[in-house]
Design an enzyme around this catalytic site. Structure first.
Site, short mmCIF file in Angstrom:
data_model
loop_
_atom_site.label_atom_id
_atom_site.label_comp_id
_atom_site.label_asym_id
_atom_site.label_seq_id
_atom_site.Cartn_x
_atom_site.Cartn_y
_atom_site.Cartn_z
N ASP A 147 11.68 -3.76 -10.49
CA ASP A 147 13.20 -4.18 -9.54
C ASP A 147 13.10 -3.40 -8.82
OD1 ASP A 147 14.42 -6.05 -11.76
OD2 ASP A 147 14.38 -4.15 -12.91
N GLY A 148 12.46 -2.38 -8.20
CA GLY A 148 12.60 -1.34 -7.33
C GLY A 148 11.71 -2.52 -5.78
N ASP A 189 16.58 7.07 -16.27
CA ASP A 189 15.83 6.45 -15.10
C ASP A 189 14.71 7.31 -14.26
OD1 ASP A 189 14.87 4.31 -14.00
OD2 ASP A 189 17.06 3.05 -13.31
N GLY A 230 6.46 -4.09 -14.01
CA GLY A 230 6.65 -2.99 -13.71
C GLY A 230 7.23 -2.57 -15.12
N GLU A 264 0.52 -1.19 0.69
CA GLU A 264 0.04 -0.35 0.57
C GLU A 264 0.89 0.96 -0.30
OE1 GLU A 264 -2.34 -0.90 3.42
OE2 GLU A 264 -3.04 -2.56 2.76
N GLY A 316 17.93 0.74 -9.59
CA GLY A 316 16.85 1.68 -10.63
C GLY A 316 16.21 2.79 -9.33
N GLU A 317 16.59 3.29 -7.79
CA GLU A 317 16.02 3.71 -6.83
C GLU A 317 16.89 4.55 -6.65
OE1 GLU A 317 12.86 2.63 -5.21
OE2 GLU A 317 13.13 1.57 -6.57
#
Length: 367
Positions: free
Chosen positions: A79-80, A176, A109, A53, A357-358
């Site tokens: 991937d996150g 990204d 994603g 959530e 990717g973050e």
């Protein structure tokens, strides 16, 4: 692949499915119900679906939950979410046991790099979207699992992350993160982001150093024993050297404040368009960045692009990367080295760094 050792999931199998309904263009739950659920039911895999959530929801769930009732953790997202799950598991006091729990990624994603990599290692044709989801679900139904490398990343501010995909700075990370606002486009967001970042091509100043794959203080590393314990990409320490529950030591690294060891290589150039350390083959569904990479090769595939490259050449490289032929172009600005460890020290805090990717704050980092 030959030489890898496999485990097999029990039958019947109980899976905890962690699903991010916001990932990609927001279709993950629909696709899961339409494509995945019927296949799992046929394979005698029962599921408990946990719909996240908010950010860090999955991280807290796998960090605090009793995982013994599940045989595998299945992540349906980009991937996150898997990054959250891996780092949540590594925060548990019993992380050594928790990390033995098989993890499965089902692409849901816009960036599905690990799913695309596993599809590639399995020898399947290059596919995307629902076909990729079906292939990955089929791999889960077959129930074979094997080991995967993790990279330990430490930053100057004292953060430590465990990363399964890659660390980036410069052009690729900008694409990204800048393209986040186009999430509704699905994977096309990266194409649009690439064109926008090409238009305002930036140069980043910093020092890049690495420990080449072949050198181990003057000797060549012994071949990996496939039966050796999984130690998250670290050299196993003699028993009794660390307290129980403590994280694996970064045996190849010295503290960030100190110069890199003498047997490391320091890149002479200090102006880059991008630096990317990737440990799997794919950077995205359509980007085969490190064709030589394997799931468990103990190797960081380090790419860096020196300043001075033209926009046209850069675009050509990215187009070639969709087929994994970018290194065949022999572009003098693009360098590739297989390494065991690396360090990046930005001259100023400019640009975005990314791990799996973050986004991260820009600061010195090593892995």
């Amino acid at each position: 692949p030959p030489g890898d050792s496999y485990g097999v999931l029990p039958r019947p199998c109980h899976a905890l499915v962690l699903l991010n309904p916001q990932s990609g263009s927001g279709r993950a739950l629909d696709d899961y119900q339409a494509v995945v659920q019927p296949m799992l039911a046929e394979a005698d895999i029962t599921t408990t679906v946990f719909v996240t959530e908010r950010p860090h929801h999955a991280h807290e769930k796998v960090r605090d939950e009793d995982l013994s009732q599940w045989d595998t953790l299945v992540v349906v997202s980009g991937d996150g979410l898997l990054f959250e799950v891996v780092n949540g598991l590594m925060e548990r006091p019993d992380w050594k046991e928790a990390m033995k729990k098989p993890l499965c990624i089902l692409p849901g994603g816009s960036g599905n790099a690990l799913a695309a990599s596993i599809n590639y290692y399995a020898g399947y044709d290059h596919v995307a979207k629902k076909k990729l989801l079906m292939n990955c679900t089929f791999i889960l139904c077959k129930g074979l699992y094997t080991q995967m490398d993790l990279v330990s990343l430490s930053t100057a501010s004292g953060k430590r992350f465990f990363s399964f995909l890659g660390f980036g700075w410069g052009f690729i990370s900008d694409v990204d993160i800048d393209s986040e606002k186009y999430r509704w486009l699905g994977s096309a967001r990266f194409t649009l982001g690439t064109l926008q970042c090409l238009a305002k091509l930036r140069v980043y100043q910093g020092r890049l150093s690495y420990l080449p794959m072949a050198t181990e203080q003057g000797s060549s590393p012994a071949p990996r024993d496939p039966r050796a314990p999984v130690t998250n990409g670290h050299i196993p320490q003699p028993p009794g050297t660390d307290a129980p529950g403590s994280l694996p030591p970064d045996s190849l690294l010295v503290p960030l404040g100190q110069p890199v060891p003498a047997h490391w290589t320091v890149v002479p150039e200090e102006e880059f368009v991008l630096v990317y350390a990737i440990y799997q083959s794919h950077l995205g569904t359509n980007l085969l960045m490190a064709p030589a990479a394997r799931l468990h090769d103990g190797c960081i595939h380090l790419f860096y692009m020196k300043a001075g490259i033209s926009r046209l050449t850069l675009l050509k490289l990215f187009l070639a990367m969709s087929r994994g032929t970018h290194l065949d172009l022999n572009c003098p600005h693009l360098c590739y080295v297989p390494v065991r460890a690396f360090r990046l020290e930005p001259r100023v805090a400019a640009g975005i760094m990314t791990v799996d990717g973050e986004a991260l704050a820009c600061e010195p980092v090593q892995g």
